[in-house]
Design an enzyme around this catalytic site. Sequence first.
Site, PDB file in Angstrom:
ATOM      1  N   GLU A  27       6.806 -12.148  29.517  1.00 32.91           N
ATOM      2  CA  GLU A  27       8.122 -12.588  29.034  1.00 32.91           C
ATOM      3  C   GLU A  27       7.974 -13.410  27.756  1.00 32.91           C
ATOM      4  OE1 GLU A  27      11.095 -13.329  32.587  1.00 32.91           O
ATOM      5  OE2 GLU A  27       9.206 -14.406  32.933  1.00 32.91           O
ATOM      6  N   TYR A  59      34.236 -22.145  16.575  1.00 32.84           N
ATOM      7  CA  TYR A  59      33.441 -21.333  17.506  1.00 32.84           C
ATOM      8  C   TYR A  59      32.420 -20.451  16.798  1.00 32.84           C
ATOM      9  CZ  TYR A  59      37.558 -18.366  16.660  1.00 32.84           C
ATOM     10  OH  TYR A  59      38.594 -17.684  16.078  1.00 32.84           O
ATOM     11  N   LYS A 104      20.254 -13.079  32.372  1.00 30.05           N
ATOM     12  CA  LYS A 104      18.931 -12.529  32.097  1.00 30.05           C
ATOM     13  C   LYS A 104      18.883 -11.128  32.712  1.00 30.05           C
ATOM     14  CE  LYS A 104      14.074 -13.929  32.335  1.00 30.05           C
ATOM     15  NZ  LYS A 104      13.137 -14.951  32.842  1.00 30.05           N
TER      16      LYS A 104
END
Length: 128
Positions: A27, A59, A104
Site C-alpha cells: 500500500e 469549498y 478506501k
Amino acid sequence: MTDPTGTDRISVRGLRARGRHGVLAAERELGQEFVVDVTLFLDTAPAAATDDLTKTVHYGELAQELVKVVEGEPVDLIETLAQRLADVCLAYEPVGSAEVSVHKPAAPIPLPFDDVVVTIRRSREGRG
C-alpha cells in the site's frame, strides 16, 4: 435569522486523490485511490446576507487542501487520515463541526466488497 448552532451545511462529496496510506508495504509502495466526503456545519446566514465569500468557506480551496493531505505524508490508519482532514476543515473560522468520511475502495481484503469507510465527526470545542 442566524443559527448560532451552525446547523447549515456545506458538503464536498466524492473527492478523489491518490495516497500511500495503509499498514501493508504494498500500500505504501503502490498507493491507491481514496475518496473523501466532508460536511461542514456552520452558520451560512452572514455570508448569504452580505453575499460575501469571506464569511463562509471557499469549498474550492478546501478541496485543494484536503487533496494535499491525502497525497501527503502516509499514515497506517485511515482513522488518522480522517482526523487530519477534520483538522483542515476546522481550521476555517466559521466551521463549528465537521463530518469526514474516508473511503478506501481498494482496501486489501481478499473477499468481494464494495467499500471500506471510516466516518468521524469533530467539533471546534473538541480541538486540543
